[in-house]
Each structure stands twice: as structure tokens, then as C-alpha cells.
Design an enzyme around this catalytic site. Structure first.
Site, mmCIF file in Angstrom:
data_model
loop_
_atom_site.group_PDB
_atom_site.id
_atom_site.type_symbol
_atom_site.label_atom_id
_atom_site.label_comp_id
_atom_site.label_asym_id
_atom_site.label_seq_id
_atom_site.Cartn_x
_atom_site.Cartn_y
_atom_site.Cartn_z
ATOM 1 N N ASP A 180 -7.904 -5.095 -0.431
ATOM 2 C CA ASP A 180 -8.791 -4.326 -1.297
ATOM 3 C C ASP A 180 -10.162 -4.386 -0.647
ATOM 4 O OD1 ASP A 180 -8.728 -2.829 -3.837
ATOM 5 O OD2 ASP A 180 -10.408 -4.140 -4.315
ATOM 6 N N ASP A 210 -17.792 5.235 6.529
ATOM 7 C CA ASP A 210 -18.181 4.871 7.903
ATOM 8 C C ASP A 210 -19.457 5.567 8.394
ATOM 9 O OD1 ASP A 210 -16.298 2.939 8.411
ATOM 10 O OD2 ASP A 210 -14.877 4.301 9.364
ATOM 11 N N THR A 253 0.843 -1.197 0.000
ATOM 12 C CA THR A 253 0.000 0.000 0.000
ATOM 13 C C THR A 253 0.873 1.239 0.000
ATOM 14 O OG1 THR A 253 -1.804 1.151 1.128
ATOM 15 C CG2 THR A 253 -0.167 0.123 2.529
ATOM 16 N N HIS A 254 0.301 2.325 -0.534
ATOM 17 C CA HIS A 254 0.947 3.636 -0.446
ATOM 18 C C HIS A 254 0.106 4.523 0.479
ATOM 19 C CE1 HIS A 254 2.999 1.985 -3.887
ATOM 20 N NE2 HIS A 254 3.794 3.023 -3.955
ATOM 21 N N HIS A 288 -15.180 -5.675 8.667
ATOM 22 C CA HIS A 288 -14.794 -6.565 7.569
ATOM 23 C C HIS A 288 -13.279 -6.802 7.562
ATOM 24 C CE1 HIS A 288 -14.853 -2.374 6.695
ATOM 25 N NE2 HIS A 288 -14.275 -2.468 5.533
#
Ligand code: IMP
Length: 209
Positions: free
Chosen positions: A74, A160, A13-14, A193
Site C-alpha cells: 500500500d 511521479d 493485487t489486481h 520508497h
């Protein structure tokens, strides 16, 4: 799969927020995590048709580029009345400026215009691990709930504030990070999740120190 994960890995990830969360999750297992961004690895194009495919693209690219095992995630929000959109396009619905208020307003508009009475939605998190020799493992966590309009709460990120998980009155935007993402010490199922996918990964591949 009997192979265990240990030592140093790359987080594909960035995104600084995702990196922090993954480092915290991995720390109790003695895993040292460097990010693809820190190693200067290029971000591959996410051309997959689903969450698992996109997580695998990111993990394989980072494992190949770094010569280390790589972990990628993802994730996104799937809205039943919209045929599971925005789904893998969740980040893209917020545009270049990452405007999630606009993305949540778009969901509200499209759900009202769809004519469907359903307000059901679920978040998905796919985690993929890839080793430099080509072996891979994938895990998918989901949490189901209802859309909340207007969105409520300022905690968390992304979508959220417009999601109330089943069994709760509050949205994810009204919960602490620990309540949403924490891994229960008693071994019971986590809420988010991402935490649920991580619990599956830990059970399969990690040994607690
Ligand atoms: P990714 O970086 O391609 O996985 O994009 C995932 C997108 O899905 C994020 O930009 C968020 O908009 C959304 N998303 C994923 N997980 C969450 C969550 O836990 N809360 C709110 N939004 C989320």
C-alpha cells in the site's frame, strides 16, 4: 523473524503494473508469484488508518483465500503543507477515471491555498507479508523530496511527474524505471520508497538463489 519465504506466494493485487514490478523483484530469489486477481480472490475493503494497516488487510485476506503466503503493498504521496494528504487516499484523489493530472492539479491548488511555504513531500510504500497460519511481517520504505509544479516528465505513473527526490534535479517522471525502482547491485540504498521497502523485506525474509 527467522522464517524465510520460499516457493510459491500470492501477490495481493489486481493491478497488472504492481504485479509485474513485484514479479521482477522476486525473480532473483526463486519465488514464483501468482496474483490474487489470477486466483479470482475478492479485493477486501481498505479500511485501515495507515499504509501498514491497509497492506496487512490485503495480505491477510489473500493468504486466507489462497492458503499460501501473501505479499501486499500500500503506497501513496504525503504532502507536508496538506497535513500528509492525500496519503492513504492517493489513488482515490485520482477518481474513478484515474486522472492523475487532475489529482496533481488539486495538490498544487490546495498547497497554494494552504498558505504554507512548504513544498516538502514524501512517498511511502508499506509491504506486508501474511502466512496462512496468521504470522505477519511488515516493512515500510520512504523517499523525501520536493513538489514540482508544473509537473514534469512522462515516465512512471501516478504522482511521479510532481515529485523531485532529494539530491536530484529531475522528477520521478523524468527518470528511467531502473533509476527510480532499481535495486543497486552494490548493496547501497535504492531510490524509490517501494524499492527501499523491498530491500528491507529481502534482507529479512529472502535467500538469494
Ligand atoms: P494503492 O494501490 O492503494 O497502494 O495506491 C497507491 C497510489 O499512490 C497510486 O495509485 C499512486 O497514485 C500513488 N503512488 C504510489 N507509489 C507511487 C509512485 O512510485 N509514483 C507515483 N505515484 C505513486
Amino acid at each position: 523473524m527467522s522464517r524465510k519465504l520460499e516457493g510459491k506466494i500470492v501477490i495481493a493485487t489486481h493491478n497488472a503494473g504492481k504485479l509485474r514490478e513485484m514479479r521482477e523483484l522476486l525473480a532473483p530469489f526463486g519465488i514464483e508469484a501468482v496474483s490474487a486477481g489470477e486466483l479470482g480472490l475478492a479485493e477486501p475493503e481498505e479500511t485501515g488508518d495507515d499504509f501498514i494497516a491497509n497492506a496487512l488487510i490485503k495480505a491477510r485476506a489473500a493468504a486466507h483465500g489462497a492458503g499460501l503466503p501473501a505479499l501486499a503493498d500500500d503506497s501513496g504521496l504525503c504532502v507536508e503543507a496538506l497535513g500528509d494528504a492525500p496519503g492513504i487516499y492517493s489513488a482515490r484523489w485520482a477518481g474513478e477515471s484515474k486522472d492523475f493530472s487532475a489529482a496533481m492539479a488539486r495538490i498544487e491548488d490546495e498547497v497554494r491555498n494552504s498558505g504554507s511555504p512548504s513544498r516538502r513531500a514524501h512517498f511511502v510504500s508499506a509491504l506486508a507479508l501474511a502466512w496462512p497460519d496468521g504470522e505477519t511481517a511488515t516493512f515500510e520504505g520512504k523517499v523525501f523530496g520536493d513538489l514540482a509544479f508544473p509537473p514534469r516528465g512522462t515516465a512512471g505513473f501516478g504522482y511521479d511527474p510532481c515529485f523531485t527526490p532529494d539530491g536530484y534535479e529531475r522528477t520521478f517522471g523524468e527518470m528511467s524505471a531502473e533509476e527510480k525502482h532499481g535495486i543497486p547491485a552494490d548493496g547501497s540504498k535504492a531510490l524509490s520508497h517501494r524499492a527501499r521497502a523491498f530491500q528491507m523485506l529481502a534482507a529479512a525474509l529472502l535467500a538469494r538463489e
